[in-house]
Design an enzyme around this catalytic site. Structure first.
Site, short mmCIF file in Angstrom:
data_model
loop_
_atom_site.label_atom_id
_atom_site.label_comp_id
_atom_site.label_asym_id
_atom_site.label_seq_id
_atom_site.Cartn_x
_atom_site.Cartn_y
_atom_site.Cartn_z
N SER A 1 0.98 -1.21 0.09
CA SER A 1 0.12 0.07 0.08
C SER A 1 0.89 1.40 -0.01
O SER A 1 2.14 1.30 0.66
CB SER A 1 -1.00 0.00 1.10
OG SER A 1 -1.56 1.27 1.40
N TYR B 1 -1.81 0.12 10.56
CA TYR B 1 -2.11 -0.67 9.43
C TYR B 1 -0.66 -0.31 8.60
O TYR B 1 -0.38 -1.38 8.02
CB TYR B 1 -3.30 0.15 8.58
CG TYR B 1 -3.29 -0.34 7.34
CD1 TYR B 1 -4.13 -1.35 6.79
CD2 TYR B 1 -3.03 0.48 6.12
CE1 TYR B 1 -3.99 -1.74 5.50
CE2 TYR B 1 -3.08 0.16 4.99
CZ TYR B 1 -3.73 -0.90 4.66
OH TYR B 1 -3.71 -1.26 3.19
N GLU C 1 0.09 3.68 1.61
CA GLU C 1 0.35 4.20 3.10
C GLU C 1 1.58 3.89 3.80
O GLU C 1 2.08 4.42 4.74
CB GLU C 1 -0.91 3.44 3.87
CG GLU C 1 -2.07 3.84 3.80
CD GLU C 1 -2.31 5.20 4.71
OE1 GLU C 1 -1.95 5.34 5.68
OE2 GLU C 1 -2.90 6.12 4.04
P1 NAP Z 1 -11.49 -4.75 1.63
O1 NAP Z 1 -12.55 -4.47 0.62
O2 NAP Z 1 -11.37 -4.35 2.81
O3 NAP Z 1 -11.26 -6.32 1.58
C1 NAP Z 1 -10.51 -7.01 2.35
C2 NAP Z 1 -10.52 -8.57 2.39
O4 NAP Z 1 -10.13 -9.26 3.54
C3 NAP Z 1 -12.29 -9.07 2.62
O5 NAP Z 1 -12.15 -9.86 1.75
C4 NAP Z 1 -11.98 -9.87 4.02
O6 NAP Z 1 -13.00 -10.53 4.47
C5 NAP Z 1 -10.66 -10.17 3.99
N1 NAP Z 1 -9.99 -10.45 5.18
C6 NAP Z 1 -9.84 -9.72 6.40
N2 NAP Z 1 -9.47 -10.17 7.26
C7 NAP Z 1 -9.19 -11.51 6.91
C8 NAP Z 1 -8.79 -12.87 7.61
N3 NAP Z 1 -8.27 -12.60 8.95
N4 NAP Z 1 -8.82 -14.00 6.96
C9 NAP Z 1 -9.26 -13.86 5.60
N5 NAP Z 1 -9.58 -12.77 5.22
C10 NAP Z 1 -9.83 -11.61 5.72
O7 NAP Z 1 -9.93 -4.54 0.89
P2 NAP Z 1 -9.69 -4.14 -0.77
O8 NAP Z 1 -9.87 -2.47 -0.87
O9 NAP Z 1 -10.37 -4.98 -1.57
O10 NAP Z 1 -8.10 -4.21 -0.57
C11 NAP Z 1 -7.50 -5.38 -1.04
C12 NAP Z 1 -6.02 -5.35 -0.57
O11 NAP Z 1 -5.36 -4.52 -0.94
C13 NAP Z 1 -6.05 -5.23 1.15
O12 NAP Z 1 -5.03 -6.08 1.59
C14 NAP Z 1 -5.69 -3.67 1.21
O13 NAP Z 1 -5.28 -3.69 2.63
C15 NAP Z 1 -4.95 -3.59 -0.14
N6 NAP Z 1 -4.74 -2.30 -0.40
C16 NAP Z 1 -6.06 -1.59 -0.75
C17 NAP Z 1 -6.12 -0.19 -1.27
C18 NAP Z 1 -7.53 0.39 -1.90
O14 NAP Z 1 -7.41 1.64 -2.00
N7 NAP Z 1 -8.55 -0.45 -1.91
C19 NAP Z 1 -4.63 0.25 -1.41
C20 NAP Z 1 -3.48 -0.20 -1.14
C21 NAP Z 1 -3.61 -1.60 -0.58
P3 NAP Z 1 -14.64 -9.93 4.68
O15 NAP Z 1 -15.26 -9.76 3.48
O16 NAP Z 1 -15.16 -11.12 5.35
O17 NAP Z 1 -14.16 -8.72 5.48
O1 G4F Z 2 -10.64 6.41 2.51
P1 G4F Z 2 -9.79 6.62 3.55
O2 G4F Z 2 -10.26 5.98 4.79
O3 G4F Z 2 -8.41 5.75 2.89
P2 G4F Z 2 -6.92 5.89 3.31
O4 G4F Z 2 -6.76 6.01 4.92
O5 G4F Z 2 -6.26 6.55 2.57
O6 G4F Z 2 -6.48 4.29 2.97
C1 G4F Z 2 -7.16 3.55 2.09
O7 G4F Z 2 -5.93 3.65 0.93
C2 G4F Z 2 -4.87 3.06 1.37
C3 G4F Z 2 -3.85 3.17 0.22
O8 G4F Z 2 -3.30 4.48 0.36
C4 G4F Z 2 -5.16 1.70 1.57
F1 G4F Z 2 -4.04 0.90 1.97
C5 G4F Z 2 -6.01 1.52 2.88
O9 G4F Z 2 -6.25 -0.28 2.86
C6 G4F Z 2 -7.36 2.10 2.45
O10 G4F Z 2 -7.90 1.46 1.29
O11 G4F Z 2 -9.26 8.13 4.13
C7 G4F Z 2 -8.82 8.79 2.92
C8 G4F Z 2 -8.43 10.35 3.80
C9 G4F Z 2 -7.70 10.34 4.95
O12 G4F Z 2 -6.75 11.34 4.83
C10 G4F Z 2 -8.83 10.49 6.18
O13 G4F Z 2 -8.34 11.30 7.13
O14 G4F Z 2 -9.64 10.83 4.04
C11 G4F Z 2 -9.85 11.53 5.26
N1 G4F Z 2 -11.00 11.64 5.76
C12 G4F Z 2 -11.76 12.71 6.07
N2 G4F Z 2 -12.83 12.58 6.50
C13 G4F Z 2 -11.73 10.49 6.20
C14 G4F Z 2 -12.98 10.90 6.60
N3 G4F Z 2 -11.64 9.30 5.97
C15 G4F Z 2 -12.57 8.27 6.35
N4 G4F Z 2 -12.46 7.18 6.11
N5 G4F Z 2 -13.78 8.82 7.08
C16 G4F Z 2 -14.14 10.37 7.13
O15 G4F Z 2 -15.00 10.55 7.57
#
Ligand code: NAP
Ligand code: G4F
Length: 323
Positions: free
Chosen positions: A124, A147, A126
């Site tokens: 990520s 995280y 992050e």
């Molecule tokens: P997500 O929607 O939160 O999906 C996470 C998945 O992990 C869900 O299927 C969840 O199951 C499963 N999971 C959680 N805990 C588990 C456990 N103990 N054992 C088995 N499965 C488990 O995340 P996403 O947005 O698809 O992201 C996919 C991956 O990319 C994650 O690793 C996330 O951290 C990473 N990532 C995401 C972003 C982004 O912007 N979306 C960016 C960078 C990296 P449930 O459905 O049961 O909760």
């Molecule tokens: O949507 P967010 O919660 O995403 P964040 O923290 O950037 O993380 C996501 O992206 C990562 C990749 O860079 C992934 F690795 C991670 O698993 C996840 O998918 O927050 C985005 C921004 C933050 O700066 C937060 O402080 O939005 C700001 N924010 C402002 N108000 C809020 C809110 N975030 C959330 N969730 N809820 C609010 O009300």
């Protein structure tokens, strides 16, 4: 020979799009699903006849080993994680177990069953945390949450299995990617769902935290293609996946409300519950390596992304009203 893929986190946003992509490509697709008391398979329910789902959890290595032995996947996409940054401050130990140690368990399970397969690790942006943008594969990591610290650990474990054991493990350092399937707690979906509910007259206000945070938002459906491309490369490496564009949370809200003809300033209010103990101020990716080596480039940028998410939330809210 039909290729076989195993996806952890198959029920998540990315898992669902990746399943669709791999099925379209003719793969036999297996996914690991946690046992929960209410259904967690909504995002893949439409694929249920094609997708092969297995109960499992990344905290249980014996189950992972058994599944790997039985399925014999050619490619493993390790997406499972506690992925909510804000929640990781409340559950740091659990986040470390799942998001950090989960990667070690899947890699060790593959090694112990002596499986010759390619592995994708969901790293990520992050991890860059407080390092200034633009961030690329050489930018130092400076994690700002439990995280991000867990993902940084997992990134290095993935690198180590590549170097120590010669395994094909690729890190996709993905910047924020969103879609109508995004979880409701992430800021983009929280905004687009609120826009639809406010437009329909169900809600009057939306409470948010830091509006100044800058993110590089892309479309999840495109990002899973980069995951697949990483595992088709000649050799494993680490790749930044991003659009290279920057918008604030305020910009996103303005576009989402503007799409339905509303002024965000009338509806958005501040709530300090959504602030984080340490914030990541600005993430803007430099995806040049990914473009040059994998030929991947994002097409959908924030304004179009916000519109398509609002559009789908309007459909969902209106369908609920019709019930
Ligand atoms: P997500 O929607 O939160 O999906 C996470 C998945 O992990 C869900 O299927 C969840 O199951 C499963 N999971 C959680 N805990 C588990 C456990 N103990 N054992 C088995 N499965 C488990 O995340 P996403 O947005 O698809 O992201 C996919 C991956 O990319 C994650 O690793 C996330 O951290 C990473 N990532 C995401 C972003 C982004 O912007 N979306 C960016 C960078 C990296 P449930 O459905 O049961 O909760
Ligand atoms: O949507 P967010 O919660 O995403 P964040 O923290 O950037 O993380 C996501 O992206 C990562 C990749 O860079 C992934 F690795 C991670 O698993 C996840 O998918 O927050 C985005 C921004 C933050 O700066 C937060 O402080 O939005 C700001 N924010 C402002 N108000 C809020 C809110 N975030 C959330 N969730 N809820 C609010 O009300």
């Amino acid at each position: 020979m039909t290729k076989k893929a195993l996806i952890t986190g198959v029920t998540g946003q990315d898992g669902s799009y990746l399943s669709e992509l791999l099925l379209e490509k003719g793969y036999e697709v297996h996914g690991i699903v946690r046992r929960t008391s209410t259904s967690n398979i909504e995002r893949v329910a439409h694929l249920s006849t094609a997708l092969r789902l297995h109960y499992g959890d990344v905290t249980e290595v014996s189950r992972l080993m058994l599944l790997l032995q039985q399925i014999q996947p050619d490619e493993v996409y390790h997406l499972a994680s506690q992925s909510d940054v804000r929640a990781s401050f409340d559950q740091p130990e659990f986040t470390g177990e799942v998001t950090g140690m989960g990667t070690t368990r899947i890699l060790e399970a593959i090694r112990l069953v002596d499986l010759d397969c390619r592995v994708y690790q969901a790293s990520s942006s992050e991890m860059f945390g407080a390092s200034l943008p633009p961030q690329n594969e050489s930018t130092p990591f400076w994690p700002r949450s439990p995280y991000a610290a867990a993902k940084t650990y997992a990134y290095w474990v993935a690198r180590n299995y590549r170097e120590a054991h010669g395994m094909f493990v690729a890190n996709g350092i993905m910047f924020n990617h969103e879609s109508p399937r995004r979880g409701m707690t992430f800021v983009t979906r929280k905004i687009t769902h609120a826009v639809a509910r406010i437009k329909a007259g169900y809600d009057r206000k939306l409470y948010l935290g830091n509006l100044d945070a800058v993110r590089d938002w892309g479309y999840a459906k495109e990002y899973v293609e980069a995951m697949w491309l990483m595992l088709q490369a000649d050799k494993p490496s680490d790749y930044v996946v991003a659009t290279g564009t920057a918008y604030t949370v305020r910009d996103f809200a303005e576009h989402a409300f503007g799409y339905v003809g509303l002024d965000w300033r009338e509806f958005v209010r501040f709530d300090d519950r959504y602030l984080r103990p340490t914030e990541v101020d600005s993430l803007i990716g430099d995806p040049s390596k990914t473009a040059a080596e994998l030929g991947w480039k994002s097409k959908v940028l924030m304004p179009e992304l916000a519109s398509l998410m609002v559009e789908e939330d309007l459909r969902i809210v209106n369908a609920q009203r019709a019930e």
